[in-house]
Design a protein around this motif. Structure first.
Motif, PDB file in Angstrom:
ATOM      1  N   PRO A  91       0.258   1.077   5.835  1.00 51.17           N
ATOM      2  CA  PRO A  91       0.448   0.265   4.810  1.00 51.17           C
ATOM      3  C   PRO A  91      -1.457  -0.315   5.037  1.00 51.17           C
ATOM      4  CG  PRO A  91       1.392  -0.025   6.525  1.00 51.17           C
ATOM      5  CD  PRO A  91       1.276   0.821   6.501  1.00 51.17           C
ATOM      6  N   GLY A  92      -2.555  -0.749   3.527  1.00 48.55           N
ATOM      7  CA  GLY A  92      -3.465  -0.565   3.361  1.00 48.55           C
ATOM      8  C   GLY A  92      -4.583   0.444   3.265  1.00 48.55           C
ATOM      9  N   ILE A  93      -3.349   1.573   2.842  1.00 41.98           N
ATOM     10  CA  ILE A  93      -4.904   2.625   3.408  1.00 41.98           C
ATOM     11  C   ILE A  93      -5.820   3.769   2.103  1.00 41.98           C
ATOM     12  CG2 ILE A  93      -3.193   4.861   3.035  1.00 41.98           C
ATOM     13  CD1 ILE A  93      -5.209   5.056   6.033  1.00 41.98           C
ATOM     14  N   GLY A  94      -4.143   2.560   0.966  1.00 36.72           N
ATOM     15  CA  GLY A  94      -5.047   2.874  -0.376  1.00 36.72           C
ATOM     16  C   GLY A  94      -4.260   4.074  -1.287  1.00 36.72           C
ATOM     17  N   LYS A  95      -3.320   3.494  -1.129  1.00 35.85           N
ATOM     18  CA  LYS A  95      -2.326   4.564  -2.346  1.00 35.85           C
ATOM     19  C   LYS A  95      -2.023   3.887  -3.170  1.00 35.85           C
ATOM     20  CE  LYS A  95       1.422   3.467   1.258  1.00 35.85           C
ATOM     21  NZ  LYS A  95       0.957   2.482   2.295  1.00 35.85           N
ATOM     22  N   MET A 149      -6.217  -7.741 -11.128  1.00 34.34           N
ATOM     23  CA  MET A 149      -7.161  -7.811 -10.625  1.00 34.34           C
ATOM     24  C   MET A 149      -7.815  -6.673 -10.048  1.00 34.34           C
ATOM     25  SD  MET A 149      -6.585 -11.693  -8.662  1.00 34.34           S
ATOM     26  CE  MET A 149      -7.037 -11.019  -7.630  1.00 34.34           C
ATOM     27  N   ARG A 150      -6.670  -5.914  -9.268  1.00 33.02           N
ATOM     28  CA  ARG A 150      -6.921  -4.443  -9.039  1.00 33.02           C
ATOM     29  C   ARG A 150      -7.963  -3.491  -9.949  1.00 33.02           C
ATOM     30  NH1 ARG A 150      -3.483  -2.135  -5.777  1.00 33.02           N
ATOM     31  NH2 ARG A 150      -3.859  -2.798  -4.137  1.00 33.02           N
ATOM     32  N   ALA A 151      -7.730  -4.035 -11.284  1.00 31.45           N
ATOM     33  CA  ALA A 151      -7.348  -2.796 -12.015  1.00 31.45           C
ATOM     34  C   ALA A 151      -9.462  -3.337 -12.122  1.00 31.45           C
ATOM     35  CB  ALA A 151      -7.057  -2.811 -13.125  1.00 31.45           C
ATOM     36  N   GLN A 152      -9.082  -4.751 -12.847  1.00 37.30           N
ATOM     37  CA  GLN A 152     -10.429  -5.214 -13.233  1.00 37.30           C
ATOM     38  C   GLN A 152     -11.378  -4.504 -12.364  1.00 37.30           C
ATOM     39  OE1 GLN A 152     -10.246  -9.598 -13.250  1.00 37.30           O
ATOM     40  NE2 GLN A 152      -9.478  -9.337 -15.347  1.00 37.30           N
ATOM     41  N   ARG A 153     -11.642  -4.423 -10.822  1.00 37.29           N
ATOM     42  CA  ARG A 153     -12.496  -4.226  -9.695  1.00 37.29           C
ATOM     43  C   ARG A 153     -12.397  -3.373 -10.088  1.00 37.29           C
ATOM     44  NH1 ARG A 153     -10.844  -5.425  -3.544  1.00 37.29           N
ATOM     45  NH2 ARG A 153     -13.291  -4.093  -2.855  1.00 37.29           N
ATOM     46  N   LEU A 154     -12.042  -1.924 -10.344  1.00 40.22           N
ATOM     47  CA  LEU A 154     -11.867  -0.419 -10.238  1.00 40.22           C
ATOM     48  C   LEU A 154     -12.404  -0.084 -11.740  1.00 40.22           C
ATOM     49  CD1 LEU A 154      -8.461   0.674  -8.881  1.00 40.22           C
ATOM     50  CD2 LEU A 154     -10.678   0.470  -7.819  1.00 40.22           C
ATOM     51  N   THR A 189     -14.917   3.403  -1.482  1.00 43.74           N
ATOM     52  CA  THR A 189     -15.942   2.432  -2.386  1.00 43.74           C
ATOM     53  C   THR A 189     -15.959   1.123  -2.129  1.00 43.74           C
ATOM     54  OG1 THR A 189     -16.398   3.285  -4.108  1.00 43.74           O
ATOM     55  CG2 THR A 189     -16.847   4.787  -2.608  1.00 43.74           C
ATOM     56  N   GLY A 190     -16.723   0.388  -2.882  1.00 43.64           N
ATOM     57  CA  GLY A 190     -16.131  -1.274  -3.649  1.00 43.64           C
ATOM     58  C   GLY A 190     -15.589  -0.874  -4.799  1.00 43.64           C
ATOM     59  N   LYS A 191     -15.753   0.953  -5.385  1.00 50.58           N
ATOM     60  CA  LYS A 191     -15.351   0.583  -6.284  1.00 50.58           C
ATOM     61  C   LYS A 191     -13.687   1.763  -6.488  1.00 50.58           C
ATOM     62  CE  LYS A 191     -17.979  -0.989 -10.225  1.00 50.58           C
ATOM     63  NZ  LYS A 191     -19.447  -1.073 -10.072  1.00 50.58           N
ATOM     64  N   GLY A 192     -13.193   1.247  -5.852  1.00 52.67           N
ATOM     65  CA  GLY A 192     -11.599   2.397  -5.463  1.00 52.67           C
ATOM     66  C   GLY A 192     -12.034   3.683  -4.583  1.00 52.67           C
TER      67      GLY A 192
HETATM   68  P1  TYD Z   1      -4.625  -0.881  -1.403  1.00 59.15           P
HETATM   69  O1  TYD Z   1      -4.137   0.782  -2.256  1.00 59.15           O
HETATM   70  O2  TYD Z   1      -4.014  -1.876  -1.829  1.00 59.15           O
HETATM   71  O3  TYD Z   1      -3.503  -0.088   0.201  1.00 59.15           O
HETATM   72  P2  TYD Z   1      -1.551   0.169  -0.293  1.00 59.15           P
HETATM   73  O4  TYD Z   1      -1.346   0.420  -1.076  1.00 59.15           O
HETATM   74  O5  TYD Z   1      -1.866   2.159   0.659  1.00 59.15           O
HETATM   75  O6  TYD Z   1      -1.874  -0.376   0.805  1.00 59.15           O
HETATM   76  O7  TYD Z   1      -5.753  -0.581  -0.428  1.00 59.15           O
HETATM   77  C1  TYD Z   1      -6.230  -1.914   0.214  1.00 59.15           C
HETATM   78  C2  TYD Z   1      -6.986  -1.634   0.631  1.00 59.15           C
HETATM   79  O8  TYD Z   1      -8.256  -0.800   0.468  1.00 59.15           O
HETATM   80  C3  TYD Z   1      -7.968  -2.898   1.643  1.00 59.15           C
HETATM   81  O9  TYD Z   1      -7.891  -2.637   2.416  1.00 59.15           O
HETATM   82  C4  TYD Z   1      -9.017  -3.039   0.668  1.00 59.15           C
HETATM   83  C5  TYD Z   1      -9.276  -1.795   0.266  1.00 59.15           C
HETATM   84  N1  TYD Z   1     -10.236  -1.384  -1.423  1.00 59.15           N
HETATM   85  C6  TYD Z   1     -11.737  -1.261  -1.336  1.00 59.15           C
HETATM   86  O10 TYD Z   1     -12.566  -0.931  -0.116  1.00 59.15           O
HETATM   87  N2  TYD Z   1     -12.186  -1.222  -2.207  1.00 59.15           N
HETATM   88  C7  TYD Z   1     -11.235  -1.290  -3.518  1.00 59.15           C
HETATM   89  O11 TYD Z   1     -12.020  -1.183  -4.549  1.00 59.15           O
HETATM   90  C8  TYD Z   1     -10.558  -0.913  -3.348  1.00 59.15           C
HETATM   91  C9  TYD Z   1      -9.435  -1.789  -4.584  1.00 59.15           C
HETATM   92  C10 TYD Z   1      -9.252  -1.744  -2.485  1.00 59.15           C
END
Ligand code: TYD
Ligand code: MG
Length: 463
Positions: free
Chosen positions: A97-101, A133-138, A267-270
């Protein structure tokens, strides 16, 4: 009635005839749960009350066309997929969880959308607003991807039937529930049924499916392993906490090589692609340090150089520690035993820490010699030259065994400015086939010889 129930392990999916505290198949405790069995098809004795349809048989000679593939344009992702996404294929993406899937798949969805696929992203974990919101950030809001926040499988399948997309992303399979089975979402039978229904439905309608699956703390996909067998391709998204690098690894791929990796940076932008991972994994290394060694490895089809670090320190009496990050602990024990019994280099009374820098995880036995070098270098406080790369497998007899793709490893080392390499002895080559890539090569036949020539430790001085 007991006869109508199955006992299923939530870890490995094994079925048992009765409940017990420990699963015989995987050894996990307290994981066996009662579940209604799946239908088993027609009775064993006969074809059943209703005859089935005769299946069309073909021979092996007819050559089917290669399935059409779509590139995402993200080279790291396309390579792991074996050269783009295959139409009507089923994929499973696992990870902590939280790895970025979700981030990876949203970015991939946007790329596939721009390249002409009709994409539906179904989120069962987050609300539509969170994904927006995530799409906006990316910066992906203008991508042609449609979104649904839904967990009811029947509704999802109906939508797919009407919309007929080319690709559907299910985030995650553990949140989906089918009304065909009476079990909670996330339970073995739900995950199995949902995955099975989704993949078979999608295949008949020529839709590719990408499912997200969570991983347990032991590192396997939570719930039944059976999902791994149902899909064409299993990818793991890995990374160490505290590192910004993420590695997408093909664990199984019916359309391309397994063990291929793609390297990304959060990165801050995905997620951003990392085109030259070796340079990145070695970026913080400019002076020769004891215990630090560069391993010339191969991940899938690509050579990757990385740093292996070892630290050896006096242990508390009676509690020696062996700690490994990024490599196999059993393999470390083996190398220590070979060093001790074949080379008289003992680590008794010493704590040993081994780390693969940058959060990479290595599975290749070719790293043995580099690990041994790092261990001796740490023990002797003697650094190897900064510009020296090492690889080779060590057998229990102490022999250094040749490994695959020697030339590729040497070429990558030369490309990154290395001038020396220590490697297993190679078979005699015909004149003219020598391509040492301009490196100064030291070929090793066995581990005692290596200890002697590289660290100058004659047998008497090793205690
Ligand atoms: P997420 O894709 O939600 O993980 P999963 O689906 O595997 O649970 O990613 C969440 C993490 O990624 C969160 O800790 C914040 C980080 N993140 C960034 O550092 N930059 C970004 O642009 C985004 C969208 C997330
Ligand atoms: Mg997620």
């Amino acid at each position: 009635m007991a006869k109508d129930l199955n006992y299923v392990c939530t870890e490995c999916g094994a079925t048992h005839s009765k409940w017990s505290g420990r699963c015989d198949a995987c050894g996990a405790w307290n994981t066996i749960q009662e579940e209604a069995p799946l239908t088993t098809g027609p009775g064993a004795k006969a074809i059943g009350a209703h005859r089935g349809r005769k299946v069309t048989l073909t021979d092996l000679a007819s050559t089917p066309e290669a399935p059409p593939r779509t590139m995402s344009g993200v080279a790291e992702l396309d390579r792991v997929l074996g050269g783009g996404l295959v139409a009507a294929s089923a994929l499973l993406v696992g990870g902590d969880p939280g790895i970025g899937k979700s981030t990876l798949l949203l970015q991939a969805a946007a790329r596939f959308g721009r390249n002409g696929l009709k994409v539906i992203y179904v989120t069962g974990e987050e609300s539509a607003a969170q994904v927006q919101m995530r799409a906006q950030r990316l910066g992906l809001t203008d991508s042609p991807v449609t979104l649904a926040a839904e967990t009811n499988l029947r509704d999802i399948l109906t939508t797919l039937d009407v919309e007929r997309p080319d690709l559907v992303i299910i985030d995650s399979i553990q949140t989906m529930w089918s009304d065909k089975v009476e079990a909670a979402p996330g339970s073995v039978s739900q995950v199995r049924t949902a995955a099975h229904e989704l993949t078979t439905f999608a295949k008949t309608r020529n839709i590719a499916v990408i499912m997200v699956g969570h991983v347990t703390k032991e590192g396997t996909l939570a719930g039944p392993r059976v999902v791994e067998h149902m899909v064409d391709c299993v990818l793991y998204f890995e990374g160490e906490r505290g590192h910004q690098f993420r590695i997408l690894r093909a664990h199984k791929n019916r359309f391309g090589p397994a063990d291929e990796i793609g390297v990304f940076e959060m990165t801050g932008k995905g997620l951003a692609e990392v085109k030259n991972p070796s340079a990145l994994f070695l970026s913080e290394r400019d002076t020769a340090t004891p215990g630090s060694v560069v391993f010339a490895g191969i991940e899938g089809t690509r050579p990757i150089l990385c740093e292996i670090q070892a630290l050896v320190s006096p242990a508390q009496p009676g509690q020696t520690r062996r700690s490994v990050v990024g490599w196999d602990g059993g393999r470390l024990a083996m190398i220590l035993a070979v060093l001790e019994s074949r080379c008289c280099v003992s680590f008794a009374g010493l704590d040993v820490y081994l780390n693969v820098a940058g959060g990479l995880r290595i599975g290749e036995p070719a790293a043995d010699l580099a690990v041994a070098a790092a261990l001796i270098s740490a023990r002797e406080d003697a650094a190897l030259p900064v510009d020296c790369a090492i690889f080779g497998e060590i057998s229990l007899s102490g022999a250094v065994r040749p490994v695959a793709q020697t030339e590729n490893r040497l070429k990558e080392a030369a490309k990154l400015g290395f001038t020396q390499a220590i490697l297993p002895q190679r078979p005699k080559r015909r004149a003219g086939t020598e391509t040492a890539a301009g490196l100064d090569l030291r070929e090793m036949r066995d581990l005692p010889g290596f200890v002697d020539t590289v660290f100058g430790l004659a047998p008497g001085e090793r205690e």
